[in-house]
Structure formats: C-alpha cells, structure tokens
Motif scaffolding. Structure first.
Motif, PDB file in Angstrom:
ATOM      1  N   ASP A 166      12.185  12.818  -0.411  1.00 29.41           N
ATOM      2  CA  ASP A 166      12.788  14.140  -0.250  1.00 29.41           C
ATOM      3  C   ASP A 166      11.713  15.211  -0.068  1.00 29.41           C
ATOM      4  OD1 ASP A 166      15.410  13.230  -0.446  1.00 29.41           O
ATOM      5  OD2 ASP A 166      15.623  13.781  -2.568  1.00 29.41           O
ATOM      6  N   ALA A 167      10.702  15.193  -0.932  1.00 30.22           N
ATOM      7  CA  ALA A 167       9.657  16.220  -0.905  1.00 30.22           C
ATOM      8  C   ALA A 167       8.782  16.127   0.339  1.00 30.22           C
ATOM      9  CB  ALA A 167       8.795  16.122  -2.159  1.00 30.22           C
ATOM     10  N   LEU A 168       8.559  14.895   0.816  1.00 30.96           N
ATOM     11  CA  LEU A 168       7.671  14.692   1.961  1.00 30.96           C
ATOM     12  C   LEU A 168       8.440  14.611   3.282  1.00 30.96           C
ATOM     13  CD1 LEU A 168       5.328  12.093   0.264  1.00 30.96           C
ATOM     14  CD2 LEU A 168       4.695  14.428   0.947  1.00 30.96           C
ATOM     15  N   GLY A 169       9.757  14.611   3.210  1.00 27.97           N
ATOM     16  CA  GLY A 169      10.565  14.518   4.417  1.00 27.97           C
ATOM     17  C   GLY A 169      10.287  13.241   5.186  1.00 27.97           C
ATOM     18  N   GLU A 209       0.845  -1.189   0.000  1.00 24.00           N
ATOM     19  CA  GLU A 209       0.000   0.000   0.000  1.00 24.00           C
ATOM     20  C   GLU A 209       0.880   1.239   0.000  1.00 24.00           C
ATOM     21  OE1 GLU A 209      -3.756  -1.715   2.556  1.00 24.00           O
ATOM     22  OE2 GLU A 209      -2.184  -0.636   3.604  1.00 24.00           O
ATOM     23  N   VAL A 210       0.483   2.234  -0.768  1.00 26.49           N
ATOM     24  CA  VAL A 210       1.178   3.516  -0.801  1.00 26.49           C
ATOM     25  C   VAL A 210       0.371   4.466   0.082  1.00 26.49           C
ATOM     26  CG1 VAL A 210       1.996   5.401  -2.258  1.00 26.49           C
ATOM     27  CG2 VAL A 210       2.034   3.061  -3.128  1.00 26.49           C
ATOM     28  N   LEU A 211       1.020   5.022   1.082  1.00 24.70           N
ATOM     29  CA  LEU A 211       0.346   5.848   2.086  1.00 24.70           C
ATOM     30  C   LEU A 211       0.465   7.333   1.767  1.00 24.70           C
ATOM     31  CD1 LEU A 211       1.685   3.839   5.133  1.00 24.70           C
ATOM     32  CD2 LEU A 211      -0.475   3.529   3.925  1.00 24.70           C
ATOM     33  N   LEU A 212       0.369   7.656   0.500  1.00 23.97           N
ATOM     34  CA  LEU A 212       0.550   9.026   0.049  1.00 23.97           C
ATOM     35  C   LEU A 212      -0.487   9.974   0.643  1.00 23.97           C
ATOM     36  CD1 LEU A 212       2.431  10.660  -1.687  1.00 23.97           C
ATOM     37  CD2 LEU A 212       1.078  10.045  -3.677  1.00 23.97           C
ATOM     38  N   ARG A 254       1.412  16.534   6.205  1.00 22.95           N
ATOM     39  CA  ARG A 254       2.298  17.623   5.799  1.00 22.95           C
ATOM     40  C   ARG A 254       1.523  18.877   5.388  1.00 22.95           C
ATOM     41  NH1 ARG A 254       4.762  13.655   7.359  1.00 22.95           N
ATOM     42  NH2 ARG A 254       6.841  13.030   6.744  1.00 22.95           N
ATOM     43  N   GLY A 255       0.185  18.753   5.312  1.00 24.69           N
ATOM     44  CA  GLY A 255      -0.622  19.890   4.868  1.00 24.69           C
ATOM     45  C   GLY A 255      -0.328  20.259   3.421  1.00 24.69           C
ATOM     46  N   MET A 256      -0.099  19.232   2.605  1.00 27.54           N
ATOM     47  CA  MET A 256       0.306  19.433   1.219  1.00 27.54           C
ATOM     48  C   MET A 256      -0.739  18.827   0.288  1.00 27.54           C
ATOM     49  SD  MET A 256       3.883  18.098  -0.551  1.00 27.54           S
ATOM     50  CE  MET A 256       4.856  18.638   0.819  1.00 27.54           C
ATOM     51  N   THR A 257      -0.951  19.452  -0.857  1.00 25.89           N
ATOM     52  CA  THR A 257      -1.868  18.910  -1.851  1.00 25.89           C
ATOM     53  C   THR A 257      -1.097  18.060  -2.855  1.00 25.89           C
ATOM     54  OG1 THR A 257      -1.609  20.771  -3.364  1.00 25.89           O
ATOM     55  CG2 THR A 257      -3.351  20.951  -1.665  1.00 25.89           C
ATOM     56  N   LEU A 258      -1.832  17.254  -3.580  1.00 30.42           N
ATOM     57  CA  LEU A 258      -1.225  16.439  -4.630  1.00 30.42           C
ATOM     58  C   LEU A 258      -0.626  17.347  -5.711  1.00 30.42           C
ATOM     59  CD1 LEU A 258      -0.896  13.400  -5.140  1.00 30.42           C
ATOM     60  CD2 LEU A 258      -2.879  13.525  -6.635  1.00 30.42           C
ATOM     61  N   LEU A 310       2.702  18.635  -4.435  1.00 27.46           N
ATOM     62  CA  LEU A 310       3.693  17.559  -4.513  1.00 27.46           C
ATOM     63  C   LEU A 310       4.132  17.351  -5.963  1.00 27.46           C
ATOM     64  CD1 LEU A 310       5.315  15.319  -3.119  1.00 27.46           C
ATOM     65  CD2 LEU A 310       3.329  13.814  -3.469  1.00 27.46           C
ATOM     66  N   SER A 311       3.180  17.378  -6.875  1.00 27.25           N
ATOM     67  CA  SER A 311       3.484  17.208  -8.292  1.00 27.25           C
ATOM     68  C   SER A 311       4.486  18.255  -8.772  1.00 27.25           C
ATOM     69  CB  SER A 311       2.189  17.298  -9.110  1.00 27.25           C
ATOM     70  OG  SER A 311       2.462  17.302 -10.486  1.00 27.25           O
ATOM     71  N   HIS A 312       4.287  19.499  -8.364  1.00 21.79           N
ATOM     72  CA  HIS A 312       5.223  20.568  -8.748  1.00 21.79           C
ATOM     73  C   HIS A 312       6.597  20.359  -8.120  1.00 21.79           C
ATOM     74  CE1 HIS A 312       2.422  22.994 -10.985  1.00 21.79           C
ATOM     75  NE2 HIS A 312       1.554  22.936  -9.992  1.00 21.79           N
ATOM     76  N   ARG A 313       6.628  19.921  -6.884  1.00 22.49           N
ATOM     77  CA  ARG A 313       7.917  19.728  -6.185  1.00 22.49           C
ATOM     78  C   ARG A 313       8.749  18.603  -6.775  1.00 22.49           C
ATOM     79  NH1 ARG A 313       7.425  20.587   0.322  1.00 22.49           N
ATOM     80  NH2 ARG A 313       6.287  22.543   0.243  1.00 22.49           N
ATOM     81  N   VAL A 314       8.094  17.508  -7.169  1.00 21.51           N
ATOM     82  CA  VAL A 314       8.833  16.334  -7.647  1.00 21.51           C
ATOM     83  C   VAL A 314       8.853  16.204  -9.167  1.00 21.51           C
ATOM     84  CG1 VAL A 314       8.490  15.041  -5.512  1.00 21.51           C
ATOM     85  CG2 VAL A 314       6.847  14.779  -7.373  1.00 21.51           C
ATOM     86  N   GLN A 315       8.135  17.106  -9.846  1.00 14.99           N
ATOM     87  CA  GLN A 315       8.076  17.071 -11.316  1.00 14.99           C
ATOM     88  C   GLN A 315       7.548  15.733 -11.843  1.00 14.99           C
ATOM     89  OE1 GLN A 315       8.883  19.911 -13.391  1.00 14.99           O
ATOM     90  NE2 GLN A 315       8.482  20.724 -11.347  1.00 14.99           N
ATOM     91  N   ILE A 316       6.524  15.229 -11.168  1.00 13.52           N
ATOM     92  CA  ILE A 316       5.814  14.024 -11.608  1.00 13.52           C
ATOM     93  C   ILE A 316       4.367  14.445 -11.819  1.00 13.52           C
ATOM     94  CG2 ILE A 316       5.033  11.704 -10.952  1.00 13.52           C
ATOM     95  CD1 ILE A 316       7.562  11.492  -9.219  1.00 13.52           C
ATOM     96  N   SER A 317       3.764  13.987 -12.907  1.00 15.14           N
ATOM     97  CA  SER A 317       2.403  14.432 -13.228  1.00 15.14           C
ATOM     98  C   SER A 317       1.410  14.021 -12.144  1.00 15.14           C
ATOM     99  CB  SER A 317       1.960  13.854 -14.577  1.00 15.14           C
ATOM    100  OG  SER A 317       1.696  12.472 -14.456  1.00 15.14           O
TER     101      SER A 317
END
Length: 77
Positions: free
Chosen positions: A62-65, A13-16, A23-27, A30-37
């Motif tokens: 890295d992005a989610l610490g 399971e991916v616990l994204l 982290r109070g972060m939106t998908l 996260l997409s902008h930070r990691v350059q993944i669509s």
C-alpha cells in the motif's frame, strides 16, 4: 541444498532498497507510513528476516504502491 539448508538460508530477496529508490522515499518515511520500526524494516531490507506476515506485506505494498512480486524475488541458484 538440503531441506534444512534451504529453510535456514532461504532464497527470497526483498527488493525494498530498489522500490524506495524508485519512489524517492527514505526508510524513515516508509517507517512512519506503515508504523513499522526502522529496525524491523532494516531486517527486511538486509535479507535477515526469516518470515513476513501478510499484513506487513499488505502495508508495504500500500505504502509503496506496488504488487508483492515487485517487493519479493525468488533467487534460483
């Protein structure tokens, strides 16, 4: 469960969602930070991904610490 069923219906399971919420972060962020669509992140988030590259796992951690074990869980049913 047969080996074929295990491959097709993995129990990782991916616990994204949980990490994003903590982290109070939106998908989108996260997409902008990691350059993944967003589409590819959604596939991971919904558990429909069949594989993940270590480079992707590294970017997400890295992005989610977080550590990989905070992002992935083995379901032993």
């Amino acid at each position: 469960m047969s080996p074929v069923e295990l491959i097709e219906g993995h129990r990782i399971e991916v616990l994204l969602d949980e990490l994003l919420e903590r982290r109070g972060m939106t998908l989108t962020e996260l997409s902008h930070r990691v350059q993944i669509s967003i589409v590819n992140l959604s596939i991971l988030k919904t558990g429909k991904a069949k594989a993940m590259r270590f480079s992707t796992l590294t970017l997400l951690c890295d992005a989610l610490g977080c550590q990989p074990g905070e992002l992935l869980r083995y379901r032993s049913d």
